[in-house]
Design a protein around this motif. Structure first.
Motif, PDB file in Angstrom:
ATOM      1  N   ASN A  16       7.263  11.340 -73.156  1.00  0.00           N
ATOM      2  CA  ASN A  16       7.983  10.391 -72.156  1.00  0.00           C
ATOM      3  C   ASN A  16       9.569  10.148 -72.753  1.00  0.00           C
ATOM      4  O   ASN A  16      10.366  10.322 -71.950  1.00  0.00           O
ATOM      5  CB  ASN A  16       7.313   8.987 -72.340  1.00  0.00           C
ATOM      6  N   GLY A  60       9.597   7.430 -63.562  1.00  0.00           N
ATOM      7  CA  GLY A  60       9.801   6.487 -64.874  1.00  0.00           C
ATOM      8  C   GLY A  60      11.044   5.664 -65.049  1.00  0.00           C
ATOM      9  O   GLY A  60      11.054   4.507 -65.514  1.00  0.00           O
ATOM     10  N   TRP A 106      14.596   1.566 -62.099  1.00  0.00           N
ATOM     11  CA  TRP A 106      15.327   0.618 -62.645  1.00  0.00           C
ATOM     12  C   TRP A 106      16.841   0.768 -62.261  1.00  0.00           C
ATOM     13  O   TRP A 106      17.677   0.054 -62.837  1.00  0.00           O
ATOM     14  CB  TRP A 106      15.354   0.973 -64.341  1.00  0.00           C
ATOM     15  N   THR A 137      11.377   3.796 -73.772  1.00  0.00           N
ATOM     16  CA  THR A 137      10.556   4.998 -74.330  1.00  0.00           C
ATOM     17  C   THR A 137      10.897   4.996 -75.492  1.00  0.00           C
ATOM     18  O   THR A 137       9.801   5.480 -76.475  1.00  0.00           O
ATOM     19  CB  THR A 137      10.743   6.248 -73.250  1.00  0.00           C
ATOM     20  N   TYR A 167       6.804  12.437 -64.563  1.00  0.00           N
ATOM     21  CA  TYR A 167       7.007  10.849 -64.590  1.00  0.00           C
ATOM     22  C   TYR A 167       8.391  10.559 -65.225  1.00  0.00           C
ATOM     23  O   TYR A 167       9.236   9.765 -64.457  1.00  0.00           O
ATOM     24  CB  TYR A 167       5.969  10.225 -65.076  1.00  0.00           C
ATOM     25  N   ASN A 207       6.787  -4.607 -60.094  1.00  0.00           N
ATOM     26  CA  ASN A 207       6.752  -3.857 -61.097  1.00  0.00           C
ATOM     27  C   ASN A 207       5.267  -4.438 -62.038  1.00  0.00           C
ATOM     28  O   ASN A 207       4.433  -3.734 -62.164  1.00  0.00           O
ATOM     29  CB  ASN A 207       7.751  -3.550 -61.812  1.00  0.00           C
ATOM     30  N   GLN A 234       6.013   3.339 -59.219  1.00  0.00           N
ATOM     31  CA  GLN A 234       6.096   3.673 -60.775  1.00  0.00           C
ATOM     32  C   GLN A 234       4.584   3.284 -61.420  1.00  0.00           C
ATOM     33  O   GLN A 234       4.191   3.748 -62.266  1.00  0.00           O
ATOM     34  CB  GLN A 234       7.347   2.865 -61.636  1.00  0.00           C
ATOM     35  N   GLN A 235       4.116   2.046 -61.238  1.00  0.00           N
ATOM     36  CA  GLN A 235       3.046   1.581 -62.011  1.00  0.00           C
ATOM     37  C   GLN A 235       1.633   2.092 -61.226  1.00  0.00           C
ATOM     38  O   GLN A 235       0.771   2.379 -61.763  1.00  0.00           O
ATOM     39  CB  GLN A 235       2.987   0.009 -61.969  1.00  0.00           C
ATOM     40  N   GLN A 290       8.884   2.395 -77.451  1.00  0.00           N
ATOM     41  CA  GLN A 290       7.537   2.657 -77.468  1.00  0.00           C
ATOM     42  C   GLN A 290       7.104   3.740 -78.553  1.00  0.00           C
ATOM     43  O   GLN A 290       6.136   3.449 -79.216  1.00  0.00           O
ATOM     44  CB  GLN A 290       6.742   3.300 -75.990  1.00  0.00           C
ATOM     45  N   PHE A 337      11.499  -4.190 -75.123  1.00  0.00           N
ATOM     46  CA  PHE A 337      10.401  -4.033 -73.836  1.00  0.00           C
ATOM     47  C   PHE A 337       9.718  -2.928 -74.234  1.00  0.00           C
ATOM     48  O   PHE A 337       8.319  -2.989 -74.354  1.00  0.00           O
ATOM     49  CB  PHE A 337      11.376  -3.496 -72.735  1.00  0.00           C
ATOM     50  N   ASN A 395       0.732   4.256 -67.305  1.00  0.00           N
ATOM     51  CA  ASN A 395       0.365   3.195 -68.487  1.00  0.00           C
ATOM     52  C   ASN A 395      -1.173   3.370 -68.720  1.00  0.00           C
ATOM     53  O   ASN A 395      -1.499   3.485 -69.776  1.00  0.00           O
ATOM     54  CB  ASN A 395       0.686   2.081 -68.173  1.00  0.00           C
TER      55      ASN A 395
HETATM   56  O1  INS Z   1      10.358   2.545 -67.182  1.00  0.00           O
HETATM   57  C1  INS Z   1       9.348   2.279 -68.013  1.00  0.00           C
HETATM   58  C2  INS Z   1       8.820   3.356 -68.972  1.00  0.00           C
HETATM   59  O2  INS Z   1       8.583   4.537 -68.131  1.00  0.00           O
HETATM   60  C3  INS Z   1       7.668   3.241 -69.747  1.00  0.00           C
HETATM   61  O3  INS Z   1       7.297   4.277 -70.564  1.00  0.00           O
HETATM   62  C4  INS Z   1       6.388   2.495 -69.089  1.00  0.00           C
HETATM   63  O4  INS Z   1       5.557   1.928 -70.024  1.00  0.00           O
HETATM   64  C5  INS Z   1       6.893   1.176 -68.345  1.00  0.00           C
HETATM   65  O5  INS Z   1       5.924   0.641 -67.521  1.00  0.00           O
HETATM   66  C6  INS Z   1       8.161   1.499 -67.336  1.00  0.00           C
HETATM   67  O6  INS Z   1       8.659   0.433 -66.652  1.00  0.00           O
END
Ligand code: INS
Length: 518
Positions: free
Chosen positions: A334, A415, A419, A179, A410, A441, A299-300, A182, A54, A305
């Motif tokens: 993050n 963050g 979930w 994270t 966050y 989300n 969250q969003q 990412q 993800f 983001n």
């Molecule tokens: O839990 C995740 C996480 O925090 C990521 O950094 C973010 O990009 C996502 O949108 C989020 O769902």
């Protein structure tokens, strides 16, 4: 262990008074371990590979877009191409989220994780061999479906296996993988110049996870949903070494009480429909849905983001020319603060963490808005934000600090806590519930990413960050009223909490009592 601890908590499902009045009936399943068993850790880490994918698949796109050059169709990508390639994954993820939970109830959590891997590999392969923009978009879309499915089924799998006192932490391991994914994507993006290799690397974890899962079991709760008592017994025995057979049977009894509602024997379409109606009609389910969707939207809609996207421009202004490095600083913050969340989530509690971190995040977003007020942002002909020359650097430095504070607060709370959504729903509607909340989300993510640049032009960057900050403040109020403390509670107990209200006060007391007895 005293006598009372063998009484299944849910036997008293008619009781609406919690928790002192139920005399804190202890859980039927006494966990003897202070540490999760090796099998739980293996299953959690294997499922968290979905989280890594993800993160990696949503993270590599900016680096890939830079290095694609004229490789697709012989001409440079237009701004439109870039937008569609980027958002195809979020759109696919929305579709994956809408169907993933329902499929997880029909086919099992494990099989759906395997399905998401197939989508990662097919989608990734399509991109790697793309010669034209269209096939790249299709590849991103197919992979996006895998991302959406994986984003809900991995935390579902983990929370159904986890003993209550470790559940928060084990689900955060998946968030850590997101994270981390990412961060690795940005790192690889900085190191690799070949976008095809960058994408191909992303398929390797899917292959590894598939190999592991062929030999690993599904969750006991899913087996019991389908009526496989023996399989459930065996998994419970393996994940809880040292527990007596009687305690395992007690646990099975407790889970089965909720399964009385299951749609076993109905056709797939009928059971989807029945669960969809059930989740809206039964008050506890509806409350669970309101909480889960609110947390996912918050969250969003607080713009993390979008902030990640804009960070590189700001860092350039204060002298950092390497935008990959910028992304890594933000993604690194993050990641590091998600590690801290791992250690505090079960001890401090989900609700309390949110009520501490969201105000700090809102204040930091407000500070971003103030800094932007003193920085003049212009837009280039492509609509991308640029910083007007001659802007005072001091505000840029403050802005970076405010950005880091937003990301840190966050990562500690909003963050990862959304979930934990699986723990809110009863067994019969869990798949349906998390499908709807995960789709919330991805819908919110799409809304922010598609309107962020327009908002910056219409109401200025300062105004946009002020909106994020106001959403943050309103969220604190909403969470204070509707989000009970579920740390340390059995999945079956959360329904009891939500039976006749949000029961925030009582849930906090019960959670504290649980912590003392665990
Ligand atoms: O839990 C995740 C996480 O925090 C990521 O950094 C973010 O990009 C996502 O949108 C989020 O769902």
């Amino acid at each position: 262990m005293d006598e009372e601890s063998t009484v299944p908590f849910l036997e008293d499902t008619t009781s609406s008074q919690l928790p002192e009045e139920v005399n804190v009936k202890k859980r039927s399943f006494e966990y003897l371990e202070n540490f999760p068993s090796p099998l739980i850790l293996l299953l959690t880490s294997t499922a968290s590979i979905s989280g890594f994918m993800f993160g990696y698949d949503t993270g590599y796109v900016s680096a890939a877009l830079v290095s694609i050059g004229k490789d697709l169709g012989g001409s440079l990508l237009t701004l439109r191409d870039k937008e569609v390639i980027t958002s195809a994954t979020s759109l696919g993820a929305l579709l994956g989220a809408l169907t993933g939970g329902l499929l997880a109830d029909l086919w099992g959590r494990k099989r759906v994780i395997l399905l998401s891997n197939l989508l990662f590999i097919v989608g990734g392969g399509t991109q790697v061999f793309s010669q034209v923009v269209d096939s790249m978009i299709w590849g991103r879309f197919i992979m996006g479906i895998g991302v959406g499915v994986g984003s809900l089924v991995a935390p579902l799998f983990i929370s159904e296996l986890a003993p209550p006192q470790f559940r928060g932490r084990l689900v955060v391991i998946n968030c850590l993988a997101i994270t981390g994914g990412q961060l690795v994507a940005y790192l690889m993006g900085a190191l690799l110049r070949n976008w095809r290799i960058l994408i191909a690397i992303g398929c390797i974890p899917a292959l590894i996870q598939t190999l592991f899962f062929i030999y690993l079991p599904d969750t006991p709760r899913f087996y019991l949903m389908k009526g496989y008592h023996d399989k459930a017994f065996q998994v419970l025995r393996r994940i809880n070494p040292g527990i007596s057979d009687t305690a395992i049977e007690d646990k099975i009894l407790q889970i089965n009480q909720q399964n009385k509602q299951s749609t076993l024997g109905l056709s797939p379409w009928r059971s989807i429909w029945v669960n969809y109606i059930r989740i809206h009609r039964k008050a506890s389910n509806l409350r669970a849905l309101i909480i889960a969707c609110s947390l996912q939207a918050i969250q969003q809609l607080t713009g993390l983001n979008a902030l990640m996207y804009f960070a590189s421009t700001i860092f350039q202004m204060v002298g950092f020319k390497n935008s990959n490095l910028v992304s890594m600083v933000i993604a690194g913050t993050n990641f590091i603060f998600t590690v801290i969340a791992l250690f505090v989530i079960d001890r401090v509690g989900r609700r309390r963490i949110l009520l501490w971190t969201l105000p700090i995040m809102s204040l930091s977003l407000f500070l971003c808005s103030v800094c932007f007020h003193y920085i003049s942002v212009a837009f280039d002909p492509d609509g991308q934000p640029i910083i007007a020359p001659g802007t005072e650097n001091v505000w840029g430095h403050f802005l970076i600090l405010a950005f880091i504070s937003v990301v840190a607060s966050y990562a500690l709370g909003i963050g990862n806590i959304p979930w934990q959504q699986s723990e809110l729903f009863s067994q019969d509607v869990r798949g349906t519930g998390i499908s709807i909340s995960t789709a919330t989300n991805w819908t919110s993510c799409l809304i922010v990413s598609s309107s962020f640049l327009t908002a910056m032009k219409l109401v200025t960057p300062s105004g946009t960050f002020l909106i994020f900050s106001i959403i943050g403040v309103l969220s604190v109020v909403l969470i204070a009223f509707i989000y009970p403390e579920l740390s340390g509670l059995e999945l079956e107990e959360t329904q009891e909490i939500l039976q006749d209200g949000f029961n925030v006060k009582k849930s906090v007391q019960l959670s504290l009592q649980r912590q003392r007895t665990q």
